[in-house]
Write an enzyme that holds these catalytic residues in place. Structure first.
Site: not given
Length: 415
Positions: A40, A45, A48, A82, A86, A174, A195, A230, A233-234
């Site tokens: 995606t 990131h 992963h 979500k 997406r 899946q 998740d 989570k 995140k920056t």
């Protein structure tokens, strides 16, 4: 300590479809497993990374990993977690992202041809894109009930705003991935983030119902801060594994600056530091030994950067960080820190630039408003001189060192 015990001790494992059997698998002879990565974005990131670390643990123990690149499933988009559908990507974008993933994953897994349990890539577009829908629904859909699917956690957040039938198919395709890999590659276990539990469990159940054979589902713990948010995140967005999207120095600094309460969990989940050493360091955190905690954070930052970007980049990031935070002004000037190069177009007719614009262009502040607030509160320095005038303009001869807060340094250079 067995592999299953170590994974639990590191907090990597979350849910098991059949815990006793899975632990026996982990601690026994070689078996094949897979983890799927939907393409995606143009980089993996930090979320992963938990999956990649687990894959490496299992491969080192003799098990065979398959990294599934979602060149088919990404066309649908996983609705898990979500509230909105997406963004749709083109096949060209997806395949380009998948190739980037392939390159990044090669840092973590061993794909050597001579290795018996070498890692392998598979692309689910190779089998999903050729499926005939009516045959697929008849063969696979009959094993799923809509009531059970809608009760799954992965769909709950979408129910209020509306879940499209298109997305409802995601669990089926899946699950079909797992069935396909079970039959063609002998894969007996799917692993993924917690998740993804509903989707992963559905695949194992499909194999058991359709083939009457054993298949297993295992999830990894999500990477969370001590307050349940989570991690990763920056100010600039996600903590990417790409050096172009997140330079090694910034990556190093993120983990050097983690909260005291998070450093041990990160060491356990994201590094290969021996568990015995981590247990010893855990005592320092409990005792609030500041010097030892800082030493542990530096170890975490170095190990993380070495794993993701290589030892050479970790050495450079550590040297730069020590120069910036513990050295003189000269040390900081010479440090290999994040740098933005400015051209003549960035300056006014007098060759100067507003401090607010400098902070925004270097991405030390996300907006002019945020830059103004930081300046007014005394949080900005240029070459060690604090500046509180929001209308200040800066002249750059060769370069200046900008400091925002206590931990953010940036070099602004004139081209």
């Amino acid at each position: 300590m067995t592999l299953s015990q170590e994974l639990k001790h590191r907090g990597l494992t979350a849910q098991f479809s059949h815990e006793k059997e899975i632990c026996e698998l982990l601690d026994g002879e070689s078996f094949s497993f897979y983890i799927g990565f939907d393409a995606t974005a143009d980089s993996l990131h930090i979320g992963h990374l938990v999956q990649l670390i687990l894959m490496r643990h299992l491969q080192k123990a003799g098990h065979k990993p398959y990294a599934l690149l979602g060149t088919g499933t990404t066309l649908v988009g996983d609705p898990s977690g979500k509230t909105d559908m997406r963004q749709m990507l083109t096949a060209e974008d997806i395949n380009r992202n998948a190739e980037i993933f392939r390159t990044q994953m090669s840092r973590f897994l061993d794909f050597s041809e001579t290795l018996e349990n070498r890692a392998e890539f598979v692309k689910n577009g190779d089998w999903l894109l050729d499926l005939k829908y009516l045959e697929f629904i008849k063969d696979i859909g009959v094993h799923f009930t809509v009531n059970r699917m809608l009760a799954a956690e992965c769909y709950k957040n979408r129910m209020e705003k509306g879940l499209s039938f298109f997305e409802l198919n995601y669990m089926l395709i899946q699950s079909y991935d797992f069935l396909h890999l079970f039959k063609t590659k002998g894969v007996v276990m799917q692993v993924g983030g917690d998740d993804q539990w509903s989707n992963i469990l559905a695949g194992a159940d499909l194999i058991r119902r359709k083939l009457q054979k054993a298949a297993f589902a295992l999830t990894t713990s999500l990477l969370l801060t001590s307050d349940g948010a989570k991690m990763g995140k920056t100010m600039k967005g996600a903590l990417w594994l790409s050096p172009e999207k997140c330079p090694p120095y910034d990556f190093y600094q993120y983990f050097r600056n983690v909260d005291d309460a998070d450093v041990i969990n990160c060491l356990k989940m994201l590094t290969f530091v021996p568990i015995e050493e981590i247990i010893e360091r855990e005592k320092f955190v409990a005792a609030k030994d500041g010097a030892k905690i800082n030493e542990t954070k530096e170890l975490l930052a170095y190990e993380m950067t070495a794993i993701v970007h290589g030892k050479a980049e970790a050495d450079k990031a550590q040297t730069a960080a020590r120069s910036v935070f513990g050295g003189t002004a000269t040390d900081r000037n010479n440090a290999d820190m994040p740098t933005t190069i400015f051209t003549a177009d960035d300056f006014d007719s007098d060759g100067k630039i507003r401090l607010i614009d400098l902070l925004v262009k270097t991405k030390l502040c996300p907006s002019g408003r945020d830059a103004k607030t930081n300046i007014e509160q005394g949080g900005v320095s240029i070459n060690d001189e604090k500046i509180t005038d929001v209308n200040a303009v800066i002249e750059i001869d060769e370069f200046v060192i900008i400091k925002k807060g206590k931990k953010n340094f940036h070099k602004a250079m004139k081209n």
